[in-house]
Design an enzyme around this catalytic site. Structure first.
Site, PDB file in Angstrom:
ATOM      1  N   TYR A  27       0.805  -1.231   0.000  1.00  0.00           N
ATOM      2  CA  TYR A  27       0.000   0.000   0.000  1.00  0.00           C
ATOM      3  C   TYR A  27       0.834   1.275   0.000  1.00  0.00           C
ATOM      4  CZ  TYR A  27      -4.319  -2.560   0.160  1.00  0.00           C
ATOM      5  OH  TYR A  27      -5.375  -3.364  -0.184  1.00  0.00           O
ATOM      6  N   GLU A  64      -8.670  -7.073   4.506  1.00  0.00           N
ATOM      7  CA  GLU A  64      -7.901  -8.160   3.907  1.00  0.00           C
ATOM      8  C   GLU A  64      -7.246  -9.030   4.970  1.00  0.00           C
ATOM      9  OE1 GLU A  64      -5.487  -5.967   1.147  1.00  0.00           O
ATOM     10  OE2 GLU A  64      -7.279  -5.335   0.043  1.00  0.00           O
ATOM     11  N   ARG A  72      -4.402 -15.711 -12.560  1.00  0.00           N
ATOM     12  CA  ARG A  72      -5.734 -15.606 -13.141  1.00  0.00           C
ATOM     13  C   ARG A  72      -6.759 -16.161 -12.158  1.00  0.00           C
ATOM     14  NH1 ARG A  72      -2.996 -13.073 -15.949  1.00  0.00           N
ATOM     15  NH2 ARG A  72      -2.890 -12.983 -18.242  1.00  0.00           N
ATOM     16  N   TYR A 131     -10.419 -18.113 -11.850  1.00  0.00           N
ATOM     17  CA  TYR A 131     -11.374 -18.945 -12.574  1.00  0.00           C
ATOM     18  C   TYR A 131     -12.453 -19.425 -11.612  1.00  0.00           C
ATOM     19  CZ  TYR A 131      -7.826 -18.989 -16.235  1.00  0.00           C
ATOM     20  OH  TYR A 131      -6.915 -18.609 -17.192  1.00  0.00           O
ATOM     21  N   SER A 132     -13.692 -19.346 -12.073  1.00  0.00           N
ATOM     22  CA  SER A 132     -14.825 -19.720 -11.226  1.00  0.00           C
ATOM     23  C   SER A 132     -14.804 -21.208 -10.907  1.00  0.00           C
ATOM     24  CB  SER A 132     -16.144 -19.378 -11.922  1.00  0.00           C
ATOM     25  OG  SER A 132     -16.263 -17.989 -12.123  1.00  0.00           O
ATOM     26  N   VAL A 136     -18.863 -18.869 -21.461  1.00  0.00           N
ATOM     27  CA  VAL A 136     -18.167 -19.348 -20.268  1.00  0.00           C
ATOM     28  C   VAL A 136     -18.712 -18.690 -19.008  1.00  0.00           C
ATOM     29  CG1 VAL A 136     -16.285 -17.642 -20.226  1.00  0.00           C
ATOM     30  CG2 VAL A 136     -15.846 -19.997 -19.473  1.00  0.00           C
ATOM     31  N   GLN A 144     -21.325 -19.264 -17.761  1.00  0.00           N
ATOM     32  CA  GLN A 144     -22.112 -20.249 -17.019  1.00  0.00           C
ATOM     33  C   GLN A 144     -21.328 -20.892 -15.881  1.00  0.00           C
ATOM     34  OE1 GLN A 144     -23.100 -24.114 -18.698  1.00  0.00           O
ATOM     35  NE2 GLN A 144     -21.516 -23.870 -20.258  1.00  0.00           N
ATOM     36  N   CYS A 148     -18.619  -9.791 -13.283  1.00  0.00           N
ATOM     37  CA  CYS A 148     -17.812  -9.456 -14.458  1.00  0.00           C
ATOM     38  C   CYS A 148     -16.504 -10.229 -14.396  1.00  0.00           C
ATOM     39  CB  CYS A 148     -17.512  -7.960 -14.506  1.00  0.00           C
ATOM     40  SG  CYS A 148     -18.924  -6.909 -14.867  1.00  0.00           S
ATOM     41  N   PRO A 205     -11.643  -6.853 -14.687  1.00  0.00           N
ATOM     42  CA  PRO A 205     -11.968  -5.665 -13.892  1.00  0.00           C
ATOM     43  C   PRO A 205     -13.456  -5.371 -13.909  1.00  0.00           C
ATOM     44  CG  PRO A 205     -10.009  -5.267 -15.207  1.00  0.00           C
ATOM     45  CD  PRO A 205     -10.555  -6.597 -15.653  1.00  0.00           C
TER      46      PRO A 205
END
Length: 396
Positions: A95, A135, A204, A206-207, A269, A271, A389, A392
């Site tokens: 920070y 955090e 990255r 990923y759901s 994707v 879904q 989303c 970003p």
């Protein structure tokens, strides 16, 4: 707390910030990466190249300046960013670096005078403390819960499966053989990739795509034409390989009572978080009506179709409707898909027939904007509309 003079000075800079636009954050990132190139191991450089991250940070700065007297209005944004930060392993020592280069950027672009720079330094310090505290709570919670860990953990790919021409799923199990942290359906995993073909470490999100089981995680990755990491995952990583993973994170997740009707709406994707929600609703024997609405180009790129069909066959309260924009000759109407063209909800009167129904959706940004407008046009309350989303955040 900020004093009234500091607040007034920060708010007075809003017109200047608005007139400058993302040029402000472009200068900031260029400056910070020049002095701290090691941070390129944290930031998604693809989002830097596209300008998406610059725009997202600019919007966040403007929102903070606008709501500096009412920080409670920013709490949803703080939560979303804090979840992402902890997936990126952001630490308190990062920070001051950001603060230094933000203030230097304001000085270099505007030369606003020491009073303005001091006011923004104070304002940034307050916001940084908010993020650091939240955090810290997230890190501590994920470390102390069953199956949890704090930052990174090694997982082995135990199953890699092609789900469509462009989407591949990966089942991941801890290398240490232990349990895995519970997650909320809709959340994501942070995957840390180092490879000889990459200049920097790439991270990255990923759901997760299944209901929590305490033993493994499953993610799905779409191979993007220009996607550095997605192509690497598809082509280079195989069963038996090791990846490092941050704990499940995310502020987009299923949160409904057993008697709440649910609509799960997606395209492409998008879904993947919906699939986790659907699997969870099925495993919990959710009694209220569930609607699965999905859009794809055609059957060749329609992933997880068999999985959703199998759930539908065993879940009598699940209604399913699939749109193919351009069906192939082998795609069967009434079986593989139900409507041709783009998803259009305007004729679905059931959408607004139950004031308790909640709506979750995800997909390409134009799709989400279109769906959001349709839901609002049918009188759906904004607090019952939830969306995610990829990349970003953008307000739809």
């Amino acid at each position: 707390m900020l004093d009234t003079q500091t607040i007034a000075i920060v708010k007075s800079t809003i017109p200047l910030l608005a007139a400058t636009g993302p040029k402000l954050t472009a200068h900031f990132y260029e400056r910070m990466f020049k002095h701290h190139p090691e941070l390129k191991n944290i930031f998604n450089m693809s989002n830097q190249s596209s300008g998406d991250q610059r725009e997202a940070l600019f919007n966040a700065i403007c929102a903070y300046a606008t709501n500096i007297e009412n920080l409670a209005a920013l709490l949803p944004t703080v939560e979303r960013i804090a979840q992402k930060h902890t997936s990126l392993n952001i630490q308190p020592e990062h920070y001051p670096i950001v603060g230094e280069h933000l203030i230097a950027t304001l000085d270099e672009l505007f030369s606003p005078g020491q009073a303005v720079l001091d006011a923004w330094a104070k304002a940034y310090g307050v916001l940084a403390d908010v993020f650091i505290q939240r955090e810290s709570q997230i890190y501590q919670q994920s470390e102390t819960e069953t199956g949890g860990w704090r930052t990174l953990r090694r997982f082995r790919i135990i199953k890699k499966e092609q789900q469509s021409e462009v989407i591949c799923s990966f089942v991941l199990a801890p290398e240490d053989g232990g349990q895995v942290l519970h997650y909320k359906p809709g959340q994501y995993l942070g995957i840390y990739i180092e490879h000889e073909s990459l200049e920097f470490q790439e991270i990255r999100q990923y759901s997760l795509t299944t209901a929590p089981n305490g033993k493994t995680y499953r993610i799905a990755v779409k191979r993007e034409e220009q996607g550095t990491v997605s192509n690497l995952l598809h082509r280079e990583l195989n069963e038996g390989d090791i990846v490092r993973i941050a704990p499940p994170r995310g502020d987009f997740f299923l949160d409904v009572s057993p008697d709440t009707p649910v609509a799960l709406i997606s395209a492409g994707v998008g879904q993947t978080p919906m699939l986790s929600m659907l699997n969870t609703l099925y495993s919990q024997q959710h009694a209220a009506p569930v609607h699965w609405l999905h859009a794809a180009e055609n059957g060749r790129v329609h992933a997880f179709a068999d999985e959703v069909s199998a759930i539908a066959a065993k879940m009598p309260n699940l209604s399913r409707h699939v749109w193919y924009r351009e069906p192939d000759l082998q795609d069967k109407h009434g079986e593989d898909y139900h409507s041709q063209g783009l998803m259009d909800l305007s004729s679905y009167q059931w959408l607004a027939d139950d004031p308790k129904r909640h709506y979750y959706f995800c997909g390409p940004l134009p799709f989400m904007q279109f769906i959001g407008r349709q839901l609002l046009a049918q009188g759906i309350a904004p607090e019952q509309i939830h969306y995610e989303c990829f990349g970003p955040h953008k307000v739809i």
